[in-house]
Design a protein around this motif. Structure first.
Motif, PDB file in Angstrom:
ATOM      1  N   ILE A  42       0.849  -1.236   0.148  1.00 22.38           N
ATOM      2  CA  ILE A  42      -0.017   0.170  -0.054  1.00 22.38           C
ATOM      3  C   ILE A  42       0.881   1.153   0.111  1.00 22.38           C
ATOM      4  N   GLY A  43       2.370   1.031   0.594  1.00 27.12           N
ATOM      5  CA  GLY A  43       2.913   2.356   0.494  1.00 27.12           C
ATOM      6  C   GLY A  43       3.442   2.604   1.897  1.00 27.12           C
ATOM      7  N   TYR A  44       3.027   2.063   2.919  1.00 28.05           N
ATOM      8  CA  TYR A  44       3.709   2.351   4.250  1.00 28.05           C
ATOM      9  C   TYR A  44       5.392   1.805   4.216  1.00 28.05           C
ATOM     10  N   ARG A  45       5.664   2.830   4.828  1.00 22.69           N
ATOM     11  CA  ARG A  45       7.428   2.564   5.096  1.00 22.69           C
ATOM     12  C   ARG A  45       7.958   2.422   6.530  1.00 22.69           C
ATOM     13  N   SER A  46       7.182   2.559   7.357  1.00 23.84           N
ATOM     14  CA  SER A  46       7.496   2.471   8.741  1.00 23.84           C
ATOM     15  C   SER A  46       6.800   1.068   9.327  1.00 23.84           C
ATOM     16  N   ILE A  47       7.415   0.325   9.880  1.00 21.90           N
ATOM     17  CA  ILE A  47       6.987  -0.900  10.722  1.00 21.90           C
ATOM     18  C   ILE A  47       7.456  -0.628  12.073  1.00 21.90           C
ATOM     19  N   ASP A  48       6.295  -0.960  13.083  1.00 21.16           N
ATOM     20  CA  ASP A  48       6.688  -0.671  14.460  1.00 21.16           C
ATOM     21  C   ASP A  48       6.184  -2.044  15.114  1.00 21.16           C
ATOM     22  N   THR A  49       7.576  -2.797  15.645  1.00 23.55           N
ATOM     23  CA  THR A  49       7.261  -4.016  16.316  1.00 23.55           C
ATOM     24  C   THR A  49       8.013  -3.894  17.656  1.00 23.55           C
ATOM     25  N   ALA A  50       8.284  -4.997  18.600  1.00 19.68           N
ATOM     26  CA  ALA A  50       8.713  -5.049  19.770  1.00 19.68           C
ATOM     27  C   ALA A  50       9.027  -6.457  20.063  1.00 19.68           C
ATOM     28  N   ALA A  51      10.012  -6.796  20.794  1.00 22.12           N
ATOM     29  CA  ALA A  51      10.664  -7.925  21.496  1.00 22.12           C
ATOM     30  C   ALA A  51       9.424  -8.797  21.968  1.00 22.12           C
ATOM     31  N   ILE A  52       8.802  -8.114  22.807  1.00 24.99           N
ATOM     32  CA  ILE A  52       7.503  -8.603  23.624  1.00 24.99           C
ATOM     33  C   ILE A  52       6.425  -9.105  22.680  1.00 24.99           C
ATOM     34  N   TYR A  53       6.266  -8.486  21.440  1.00 24.65           N
ATOM     35  CA  TYR A  53       5.212  -8.959  20.586  1.00 24.65           C
ATOM     36  C   TYR A  53       5.145 -10.401  20.129  1.00 24.65           C
TER      37      TYR A  53
END
Length: 278
Positions: A42-53
């Motif tokens: 779709i065009g997103y370029r920022s992905i936010d994750t975390a170790a706990i996820y």
């Protein structure tokens, strides 16, 4: 601002997209891989994750499978509470990078201050080392209140570039936002839609009709116009696309004021001074 790839500039000159894709509670494996792939298409370029996820590996696979050049991406992950402390943080970073399959990270955050442990300054010093070593392009914190930030600023070399916090129309954290602006710390909203609870707010429904947009789009647009980076989450491709379609309209000052008036200082999640889960 004209599209999903528009950026704000952090105080060290690094550009960060205004709208990112969050993967909190998205299952590792097929679900997270397909969701991140859909977001990137779709065009997103920022992905936010975390170790706990527990889904860094899936995020990494989606990135590897995509045709998006690495230097166009902005990838965030976070060190969990059980890994506070200098050496433990450095080890946790290595583990996250291995799961993500990346050579460098764009943003590394301390997930919670965990004041009961009293190690967040030491943890921050580990992030400073990772930054100086060029392993991460920007460093920041998550769920930090003013007094936590003050302690970092007083005892460390680098002011956090980002503070990712619970932020939505019912909890607009005005005082914290003002403090962050004063110190050139970019505020970032997690759970901007209040886990869907705000989608039925009458004021927002009325606004959505006026602008011919969804209530989610109204909230995301409010975030951007208040100068707050935002990371809405969905696993449904049509919703992922909808959340990105917020750059072809602007809320009037009157409507911004109406949204600001929805504030009730209402947290949906724990107070960072009390949250001590490890």
């Amino acid at each position: 601002m004209s599209n999903i790839q528009d950026t704000t500039t952090l105080h060290n000159g690094i550009k960060m997209p205004w709208v990112g894709f969050g993967v909190f509670k998205v299952k590792d494996g097929e679900e997270v891989v397909n969701s991140v792939k859909a977001a990137l298409e779709i065009g997103y370029r920022s992905i936010d994750t975390a170790a706990i996820y527990g889904n860094e590996a899936g995020v990494g696979k989606a990135i590897a499978d995509s045709n998006v050049p690495r230097d166009e991406l902005f990838i965030t992950t976070k060190v969990w509470n059980s890994n506070h402390g200098y050496d433990a943080t450095l080890a946790a970073f290595d583990e996250s990078m291995e799961k993500l399959g990346l050579d460098y990270l764009d943003l590394y955050l301390i997930h919670w201050p965990l004041p009961s442990e009293g190690k967040y300054v030491e943890t921050w010093k580990a992030l400073e080392k990772l930054y100086k070593d060029g392993r991460v392009r920007a460093i920041g914190v998550s769920n930090f209140k003013i007094h936590h930030l003050e302690e970092i600023i007083a005892n460390c070399e680098i002011v956090p570039m980002v503070n990712q916090v619970e932020y939505h129309p019912r909890f607009n954290q005005r005082e914290l936002h003002d403090f962050c602006k004063k110190h050139d710390i970019q505020l970032e909203a997690w759970s901007p839609l209040m886990q869907g609870e705000l989608l039925h707010e009458p004021t927002l429904i009325e606004m959505a009709k006026k602008y011919n947009k969804s209530t989610a789009q109204i909230i995301i647009r409010w975030d951007i116009q208040t100068g707050v980076v935002t990371i809405p989450k969905s696993v449904k491709p049509h919703r992922i696309a909808e959340n990105a379609d917020v750059f072809d309209f602007e809320l009037s000052q009157e409507d911004m004021d109406k949204m600001n008036a929805l504030n009730q200082d209402q947290r949906m999640f724990a107070d960072p001074d009390e949250f001590d889960r490890v």
